[in-house]
Motif scaffolding. Structure first.
Motif, mmCIF file in Angstrom:
data_model
loop_
_atom_site.group_PDB
_atom_site.id
_atom_site.type_symbol
_atom_site.label_atom_id
_atom_site.label_comp_id
_atom_site.label_asym_id
_atom_site.label_seq_id
_atom_site.Cartn_x
_atom_site.Cartn_y
_atom_site.Cartn_z
ATOM 1 N N ASP A 67 -57.198 38.610 42.287
ATOM 2 C CA ASP A 67 -58.019 39.450 43.154
ATOM 3 C C ASP A 67 -58.950 40.271 42.275
ATOM 4 O O ASP A 67 -58.690 40.458 41.075
ATOM 5 C CB ASP A 67 -57.136 40.362 44.017
ATOM 6 N N LEU A 68 -60.018 40.791 42.885
ATOM 7 C CA LEU A 68 -60.961 41.619 42.145
ATOM 8 C C LEU A 68 -60.558 43.082 42.145
ATOM 9 O O LEU A 68 -61.002 43.859 41.308
ATOM 10 C CB LEU A 68 -62.362 41.454 42.748
ATOM 11 N N SER A 69 -59.703 43.474 43.097
ATOM 12 C CA SER A 69 -59.321 44.876 43.253
ATOM 13 C C SER A 69 -58.107 45.215 42.392
ATOM 14 O O SER A 69 -57.017 44.690 42.611
ATOM 15 C CB SER A 69 -59.003 45.176 44.724
ATOM 16 N N GLU A 70 -58.294 46.128 41.454
ATOM 17 C CA GLU A 70 -57.163 46.569 40.622
ATOM 18 C C GLU A 70 -56.116 47.289 41.462
ATOM 19 O O GLU A 70 -54.919 47.194 41.190
ATOM 20 C CB GLU A 70 -57.659 47.476 39.503
ATOM 21 N N ALA A 71 -56.552 48.014 42.493
ATOM 22 C CA ALA A 71 -55.595 48.720 43.352
ATOM 23 C C ALA A 71 -54.705 47.727 44.089
ATOM 24 O O ALA A 71 -53.481 47.920 44.191
ATOM 25 C CB ALA A 71 -56.336 49.619 44.341
ATOM 26 N N MET A 72 -55.300 46.664 44.599
ATOM 27 C CA MET A 72 -54.512 45.639 45.285
ATOM 28 C C MET A 72 -53.533 44.971 44.320
ATOM 29 O O MET A 72 -52.366 44.745 44.653
ATOM 30 C CB MET A 72 -55.442 44.589 45.894
ATOM 31 N N LEU A 73 -53.993 44.654 43.123
ATOM 32 C CA LEU A 73 -53.130 43.994 42.151
ATOM 33 C C LEU A 73 -51.964 44.880 41.742
ATOM 34 O O LEU A 73 -50.829 44.408 41.604
ATOM 35 C CB LEU A 73 -53.951 43.581 40.923
ATOM 36 N N ALA A 74 -52.221 46.170 41.554
ATOM 37 C CA ALA A 74 -51.140 47.098 41.189
ATOM 38 C C ALA A 74 -50.107 47.173 42.309
ATOM 39 O O ALA A 74 -48.891 47.191 42.052
ATOM 40 C CB ALA A 74 -51.722 48.472 40.888
ATOM 41 N N HIS A 75 -50.575 47.213 43.547
ATOM 42 C CA HIS A 75 -49.660 47.240 44.692
ATOM 43 C C HIS A 75 -48.845 45.949 44.741
ATOM 44 O O HIS A 75 -47.630 45.984 44.976
ATOM 45 C CB HIS A 75 -50.464 47.412 45.980
ATOM 46 N N ALA A 76 -49.508 44.816 44.524
ATOM 47 C CA ALA A 76 -48.810 43.529 44.570
ATOM 48 C C ALA A 76 -47.712 43.462 43.516
ATOM 49 O O ALA A 76 -46.590 43.033 43.799
ATOM 50 C CB ALA A 76 -49.812 42.394 44.378
ATOM 51 N N ARG A 77 -48.028 43.905 42.295
ATOM 52 C CA ARG A 77 -47.025 43.866 41.227
ATOM 53 C C ARG A 77 -45.820 44.740 41.563
ATOM 54 O O ARG A 77 -44.676 44.381 41.259
ATOM 55 C CB ARG A 77 -47.654 44.318 39.913
ATOM 56 N N ALA A 78 -46.077 45.877 42.209
ATOM 57 C CA ALA A 78 -45.005 46.827 42.491
ATOM 58 C C ALA A 78 -44.183 46.439 43.712
ATOM 59 O O ALA A 78 -42.961 46.640 43.736
ATOM 60 C CB ALA A 78 -45.590 48.229 42.687
ATOM 61 N N HIS A 79 -44.834 45.884 44.734
ATOM 62 C CA HIS A 79 -44.168 45.689 46.018
ATOM 63 C C HIS A 79 -43.889 44.225 46.363
ATOM 64 O O HIS A 79 -43.062 43.953 47.241
ATOM 65 C CB HIS A 79 -45.005 46.320 47.136
ATOM 66 N N HIS A 80 -44.573 43.293 45.707
ATOM 67 C CA HIS A 80 -44.361 41.873 46.018
ATOM 68 C C HIS A 80 -44.233 41.086 44.713
ATOM 69 O O HIS A 80 -45.060 40.217 44.396
ATOM 70 C CB HIS A 80 -45.515 41.344 46.880
#
Length: 266
Positions: A67-80
């Motif tokens: 993904d291009l969004s660092e915020a989305m990627l950080a959330h994905a790593r933490a929650h999924h």
């Protein structure tokens, strides 16, 4: 009022606004991969919060979410957790930066491909997908259907309102869709308000209006054989896709679903 992407900047809010407890999109994608015998290595391009990538991982696949969004990627790593998550631009990406190993399938859900607004951007996406895939690898995509808006205005110009509660605050989104015929874009304006005293936030975005035959042409140019191209059932159709449903044969409703195979020579 500020212009921002409230949902991209707040992935937890995104998941509250668009809950998917049954992982419908991920299950649909896995069904496509399984029916066409895809190998285990999957790239989820435009993975967002990681819910679909994590579902494909739980199905036994080796998944990279991009993904291009660092915020989305950080959330994905933490929650999924489970997949590898990397930053990449779908307008053009280097497969070597996504792990180096060719993928057996690229999945691109929820109209992510329609953020390719120009022909050059769409060419960049499809060329990157071809380079990322093994010969015979699959591209599975789900998106809005540009053909639906030929003469139809039921989804256009009239604001739609959605309300929900998140972390004790009541949120209200007012969304208006308009067609920019010259640019061949479906433009969305969404205004967010909440009862926590914060200022309204306006978010503007747009999707390319791709038509079924146009999509077939772009895929053929980039060396893909279309295996399925239909309007449903799928994860965002009405009624929604259910286990065991087979693909339809029309492309008239407001969503498009495509499965294409990379040919061995091009």
């Amino acid at each position: 009022m500020t212009d921002a992407n409230l949902l991209t900047d707040n992935p937890a809010l995104y998941e509250a606004r668009f809950p998917d407890p049954d992982r419908l999109a991920g299950r649909w994608a896995e069904d496509c991969l399984r029916r066409h015998g895809a190998g285990p290595r999957v790239l989820d391009m435009g993975c967002g919060t990681g819910r679909d990538a994590a579902h494909l991982h739980s199905a036994g696949r080796t998944v990279t979410g991009a993904d291009l969004s660092e915020a989305m990627l950080a959330h994905a790593r933490a929650h999924h957790p489970g997949p590898a998550y990397v930053r990449a631009d779908l307008h053009g990406f280097d497969p070597r930066e996504l792990g180096g190993t060719p993928f057996d399938a690229v999945v691109c859900l929820d109209s992510s491909v329609l953020y390719c607004h120009t022909n050059d951007q769409l060419d960049g996406f499809l060329a990157s997908c071809r380079h990322a895939l093994t010969p015979g690898g699959l591209l599975v995509a789900e998106m809005r259907n540009g053909a639906y808006f030929l003469g139809r205005t039921d989804l256009l110009d009239t604001p739609s309102v959605n309300t929900f509660t998140w972390q004790g605050a009541a949120y209200r989104s007012t969304t208006t869709l308009t067609v920019d015929r010259t640019a061949q874009l479906l433009r969305r304006t969404r205004v967010w308000t909440s009862d926590d005293g914060s200022a309204p936030v306006e978010q503007r975005s747009a999707w390319r209006l791709l038509f079924p035959r146009e999509l077939r042409h772009f895929l053929a140019v980039h060396g893909f054989e279309v295996l399925e191209l239909h309007d449903g059932p799928g994860p965002r159709t009405e009624p929604v896709w259910c286990e065991g449903d087979l693909p339809g044969h029309t492309a008239d409703a407001d969503r498009l679903h495509v499965v294409a195979r990379r040919t061995s020579s091009h």
